[in-house]
Structures are given as C-alpha cells and as structure tokens.
Design a protein around this motif. Structure first.
Motif, PDB file in Angstrom:
ATOM      1  N   GLU A 167      50.847  97.770  67.799  1.00 15.91           N
ATOM      2  CA  GLU A 167      52.256  98.027  68.128  1.00 15.91           C
ATOM      3  C   GLU A 167      52.733  97.103  69.253  1.00 15.91           C
ATOM      4  O   GLU A 167      53.867  96.648  69.261  1.00 15.91           O
ATOM      5  N   ALA A 168      51.846  96.835  70.229  1.00 17.57           N
ATOM      6  CA  ALA A 168      52.246  95.963  71.330  1.00 17.57           C
ATOM      7  C   ALA A 168      52.332  94.511  70.893  1.00 17.57           C
ATOM      8  O   ALA A 168      53.111  93.728  71.454  1.00 17.57           O
ATOM      9  N   SER A 169      51.532  94.117  69.868  1.00 18.17           N
ATOM     10  CA  SER A 169      51.538  92.753  69.339  1.00 18.17           C
ATOM     11  C   SER A 169      51.351  91.713  70.436  1.00 18.17           C
ATOM     12  O   SER A 169      52.098  90.744  70.529  1.00 18.17           O
ATOM     13  N   SER A 170      50.379  91.919  71.281  1.00 17.84           N
ATOM     14  CA  SER A 170      50.090  90.953  72.336  1.00 17.84           C
ATOM     15  C   SER A 170      48.619  91.056  72.710  1.00 17.84           C
ATOM     16  O   SER A 170      47.961  92.062  72.447  1.00 17.84           O
ATOM     17  N   THR A 171      48.107  89.979  73.291  1.00 18.29           N
ATOM     18  CA  THR A 171      46.712  89.921  73.715  1.00 18.29           C
ATOM     19  C   THR A 171      46.642  89.376  75.126  1.00 18.29           C
ATOM     20  O   THR A 171      47.322  88.399  75.457  1.00 18.29           O
ATOM     21  N   VAL A 172      45.839  89.992  75.966  1.00 16.53           N
ATOM     22  CA  VAL A 172      45.633  89.547  77.345  1.00 16.53           C
ATOM     23  C   VAL A 172      44.299  88.823  77.421  1.00 16.53           C
ATOM     24  O   VAL A 172      43.265  89.362  77.003  1.00 16.53           O
ATOM     25  N   LEU A 173      44.312  87.590  77.934  1.00 13.85           N
ATOM     26  CA  LEU A 173      43.104  86.798  78.102  1.00 13.85           C
ATOM     27  C   LEU A 173      42.696  86.836  79.572  1.00 13.85           C
ATOM     28  O   LEU A 173      43.490  86.485  80.446  1.00 13.85           O
ATOM     29  N   LEU A 174      41.471  87.248  79.827  1.00 10.55           N
ATOM     30  CA  LEU A 174      40.970  87.334  81.197  1.00 10.55           C
ATOM     31  C   LEU A 174      39.752  86.440  81.360  1.00 10.55           C
ATOM     32  O   LEU A 174      38.792  86.528  80.589  1.00 10.55           O
ATOM     33  N   SER A 175      39.790  85.561  82.358  1.00  9.30           N
ATOM     34  CA  SER A 175      38.655  84.699  82.672  1.00  9.30           C
ATOM     35  C   SER A 175      37.728  85.425  83.637  1.00  9.30           C
ATOM     36  O   SER A 175      38.091  86.452  84.215  1.00  9.30           O
ATOM     37  N   PRO A 176      36.512  84.912  83.847  1.00  9.58           N
ATOM     38  CA  PRO A 176      35.614  85.564  84.814  1.00  9.58           C
ATOM     39  C   PRO A 176      36.202  85.659  86.211  1.00  9.58           C
ATOM     40  O   PRO A 176      35.917  86.610  86.949  1.00  9.58           O
ATOM     41  N   GLU A 177      37.057  84.688  86.575  1.00 10.46           N
ATOM     42  CA  GLU A 177      37.649  84.698  87.908  1.00 10.46           C
ATOM     43  C   GLU A 177      38.645  85.827  88.099  1.00 10.46           C
ATOM     44  O   GLU A 177      38.901  86.250  89.234  1.00 10.46           O
ATOM     45  N   SER A 178      39.232  86.332  87.005  1.00  8.27           N
ATOM     46  CA  SER A 178      40.240  87.391  87.107  1.00  8.27           C
ATOM     47  C   SER A 178      39.691  88.756  86.722  1.00  8.27           C
ATOM     48  O   SER A 178      40.463  89.667  86.412  1.00  8.27           O
ATOM     49  N   SER A 179      38.371  88.904  86.746  1.00  9.27           N
ATOM     50  CA  SER A 179      37.773  90.179  86.342  1.00  9.27           C
ATOM     51  C   SER A 179      38.122  91.320  87.277  1.00  9.27           C
ATOM     52  O   SER A 179      38.044  92.496  86.897  1.00  9.27           O
ATOM     53  N   GLU A 180      38.519  91.016  88.503  1.00 11.00           N
ATOM     54  CA  GLU A 180      38.882  92.062  89.450  1.00 11.00           C
ATOM     55  C   GLU A 180      40.178  92.765  89.062  1.00 11.00           C
ATOM     56  O   GLU A 180      40.480  93.847  89.556  1.00 11.00           O
ATOM     57  N   ARG A 181      40.956  92.167  88.188  1.00 10.09           N
ATOM     58  CA  ARG A 181      42.247  92.740  87.803  1.00 10.09           C
ATOM     59  C   ARG A 181      42.181  93.420  86.439  1.00 10.09           C
ATOM     60  O   ARG A 181      43.197  93.615  85.783  1.00 10.09           O
ATOM     61  N   VAL A 182      40.984  93.773  86.008  1.00 10.61           N
ATOM     62  CA  VAL A 182      40.822  94.386  84.690  1.00 10.61           C
ATOM     63  C   VAL A 182      41.606  95.684  84.578  1.00 10.61           C
ATOM     64  O   VAL A 182      42.317  95.916  83.599  1.00 10.61           O
ATOM     65  N   SER A 183      41.505  96.551  85.585  1.00  6.39           N
ATOM     66  CA  SER A 183      42.206  97.838  85.508  1.00  6.39           C
ATOM     67  C   SER A 183      43.709  97.645  85.465  1.00  6.39           C
ATOM     68  O   SER A 183      44.423  98.403  84.791  1.00  6.39           O
ATOM     69  N   GLU A 184      44.193  96.625  86.160  1.00  4.97           N
ATOM     70  CA  GLU A 184      45.632  96.355  86.165  1.00  4.97           C
ATOM     71  C   GLU A 184      46.120  95.956  84.783  1.00  4.97           C
ATOM     72  O   GLU A 184      47.161  96.432  84.303  1.00  4.97           O
ATOM     73  N   PHE A 185      45.376  95.095  84.104  1.00  4.10           N
ATOM     74  CA  PHE A 185      45.774  94.666  82.761  1.00  4.10           C
ATOM     75  C   PHE A 185      45.452  95.728  81.717  1.00  4.10           C
ATOM     76  O   PHE A 185      46.131  95.803  80.686  1.00  4.10           O
ATOM     77  N   ALA A 186      44.449  96.549  81.983  1.00  5.45           N
ATOM     78  CA  ALA A 186      44.118  97.611  81.038  1.00  5.45           C
ATOM     79  C   ALA A 186      45.255  98.619  80.924  1.00  5.45           C
ATOM     80  O   ALA A 186      45.406  99.289  79.891  1.00  5.45           O
ATOM     81  N   ALA A 187      46.060  98.758  81.988  1.00  2.00           N
ATOM     82  CA  ALA A 187      47.180  99.697  81.965  1.00  2.00           C
ATOM     83  C   ALA A 187      48.226  99.312  80.919  1.00  2.00           C
ATOM     84  O   ALA A 187      49.026 100.149  80.499  1.00  2.00           O
ATOM     85  N   LEU A 188      48.210  98.050  80.458  1.00  2.00           N
ATOM     86  CA  LEU A 188      49.164  97.614  79.436  1.00  2.00           C
ATOM     87  C   LEU A 188      48.815  98.190  78.067  1.00  2.00           C
ATOM     88  O   LEU A 188      49.661  98.184  77.157  1.00  2.00           O
ATOM     89  N   GLN A 189      47.568  98.671  77.889  1.00  2.00           N
ATOM     90  CA  GLN A 189      47.128  99.295  76.644  1.00  2.00           C
ATOM     91  C   GLN A 189      47.344  98.377  75.436  1.00  2.00           C
ATOM     92  O   GLN A 189      47.797  98.805  74.366  1.00  2.00           O
TER      93      GLN A 189
END
Length: 360
Positions: free
Chosen positions: A133-155
C-alpha cells in the motif's frame, strides 16, 4: 592508453560474473590495473574479463594511502585503472570520495552503474519490493543502522545492510519502530554467488536464523509484507520450515577453476605480486563434458554473453594485429566456345530427278 590516465569505478553487480554490464566488462578488459575485493566479487568475474597481463590488487589487503599511490602512478604513467564495487557503485562503497580524489589528481574518471544487491535479492525471491500500500522502499546502509527504528515507523519495505554480529540490536530497533515479530524478513547473503544464502523468516526468528547460518559479516535484510514468501502447494507428507534456505546452484566448472587459480594470487602479499601477470588462461585442457541425455533440450547460446566475448577479443587484440578482411573477388567462369558452323548464304539447288528406265 589515455592521455592522462583513467580510473573507472565499476558496479560489478551482486557477484556473479554474468551479472555485470557489457560496459563494465569492457572497462575491465581495457584495464592495466584491477582493484577488487575477492570476498565481495566472485573470482570468475575478474578471471573472465581481465587481461592476462593485468595487475590485480586485493582491496582488502592495502591501505588507503597505497590506493592513492596507485592513482598517482596511473596519472603519471597514463594507466587505465578499474576499481570494482559490489552491486551498484552509486549506492555505497565510498565511490564519491574516491571519485573526487581522482579528479584532484587530474585523472579521467568514470562511474559505470551495475545491478544492485537489493535488486538481485528481490529477483532471487521473485518479489516486488514496492508491491504494498505504501509503494515505497527504504534503503539503509551500515552507516545509518542507528536510525532503523526511525525508518521502521514508516511501516514500509526496508532493505538494510547490517553486520550479522549486530542482528540482535537490529531486531530490537525493528520492534521499537512498530514492526511485529510476525513481519516477513528475507536474509540475503552473497546473492547470485555459489555460496549464497537466501532465507525466508520473520522478525521474531531473525536472530536465531542468522546464528544458525553463521552470518557474521554485513548481510542484506529485506523487511516487510512485500517479501512474504508465496504459498506453495505441498503433499501431506512434506515438511517445511520458515528458515529453510533456498538451495543455490552448484558452482560451474569455470567458477571452480577461476577460484582455484586466483586464490593463489590473493593469498600472496601485494608487494610480491604487483608486477606479476596472472597465469595464461588457455594453457589448461578443458575436461570433456558429460553428454546430455537424448531427451534434454539443447541450450541456446546466450547472445549477451557472446557480445561480451566479442568485446573482450576486440579490446585485447591490438589494432595493428587485426588483419583486414580479404576482399571477395568474383571471377567470371570462362564459357566454352560454341562449335564452328560453316554455313552458305547462297540458295540451295533442287536435286535433278533422273528418268526411270522401262522394264523392256
């Protein structure tokens, strides 16, 4: 050879030799120096495309200062250098910093895109990452792993490259961001290579699956409903498991041969093999192929791979050694002369009939 030296950053794809682009294969065939990491790029990829006299440099065994010295040497000696990156060179690997360094050194610089690891993993499981339904994908590099919970909120669908040793912290951040333990996850490690690992699991079982397969290096995790495994129809006696890995194809004869030949060079110190050419490729007899069954279909030649081989041959042969094609000369066959006929132009005289003698 260029006028100023050239450095090309090539996205080598997820690792398999036949998933590199035609342009990337051509650049490798032109290179005097190839910088690559054997742990990330399949040895067959280098073996198939690099020249026999090309200098191979293991990126994992040299320092940043030594890489800079290679660039300086390329600028001074007008060499052609190729640096291979896993997947797409535009999505990581420090390409931007290296690109700007080469520009400051006065080198010609080029970036050749490649098949990303995310695209290869999605193709491997046959899923569309934006089919939600969201029709989007978030790409996370190893350097941005600290922000996983922040991007996970986008579901939405998440493609994160995380060190396998930190899977526990990754799972905690996924749960903090709102993913449930039942959320589908695909573990993708060395996709398209002979020792690939592709596993369907869930957020709740992710840590145990990673430990089971001993994945301690950076691994790609695809998280979200879009990567849910399709339902398979199985017999009543069949048993399935959510963490059963998809079996990879057996390594080909060329892959095994390449790995054994290049592994010797990789294990040697860089200083001892800087000017050492790789072994010739046509010096080994090719083992006889096992005849296919009479009912097996005949494999059609791959036009893309044929094009790569033609490019390799045209680049490796110097122009002066390429003999011009012989001109086709059509010689008319000598026709046999007709027999001579002596003809007269005067009118033909009628024969004179003699009178018949009487019976008396």
């Amino acid at each position: 050879m260029t006028t100023t030296g050239r450095v090309t950053f090539v996205g080598a794809g997820p690792g398999a030799a036949d998933l590199i682009t035609l342009r990337g294969a051509r650049r490798i065939a032109e290179a005097d120096v190839v910088i690559w990491a054997p742990s990330a790029v399949d040895a067959e990829c280098v073996r198939e495309h690099a020249r026999a006299d090309a200098e191979l440099v293991d990126f994992s065994r040299v320092t940043p200062e030594e890489i800079t010295d290679l660039y300086r040497r390329a600028a001074a000696s007008r060499q052609v250098v190729v640096r291979l990156h896993t997947g797409d060179a535009a999505t990581g690997g420090g390409v931007q910093e290296q690109h700007d360094l080469c520009v400051r050194l006065g080198l010609e610089v080029e970036v050749v895109p490649g098949v990303s690891v995310v695209a290869a993993a999605a193709a491997r499981i046959g899923r569309e990452l934006t089919q939600t339904e969201a029709s989007s994908t978030v790409l996370l590099s190893p350097e941005s792993s600290e922000r996983v919970s922040e991007f996970a909120a986008l579901q939405t669908t998440m493609a994160a490259t995380v060190s396998g040793a930190r899977t526990g912290q990754f799972v905690e951040k996924l749960l903090e961001g709102g993913y449930s333990e039942a959320t589908p996850v695909v573990v993708a490690y060395k996709v398209s290579q002979a020792d690939e690992v592709v596993v369907h699991t869930t957020v709740g079982e992710l840590e145990s699956v990673v430990k089971k397969h001993k994945l301690y290096r950076p691994t790609l995790f695809l998280v979200g409903a879009a990567v849910k495994a399709p339902t398979r129809r199985v017999s009543g006696s069949a048993t399935t498991s959510v963490d059963e890995p998809l079996r990879a194809a057996r390594p080909s004869r060329w892959s095994r041969r390449a790995a054994s030949r290049i592994a010797t060079r990789v294990d040697e110190p860089v200083a001892a093999r800087v000017d050492e050419p790789i072994p010739a490729r046509a010096d080994e007899p090719i083992p006889a192929a096992v005849p296919a069954p009479a009912t097996a279909p005949v494999a059609e030649p791959n036009p893309a791979w044929t094009a790569v081989e033609e490019i390799q041959q045209s680049v490796r042969r110097p122009a002066e050694e390429q003999a011009p094609k012989p001109k086709l000369t059509v010689v008319a066959a000598e026709m046999p002369k007709p027999p001579t006929v002596n003809a007269s132009t005067s009118s033909r005289k009628k024969p004179v009939r003699k009178p018949k003698r009487s019976a008396n």
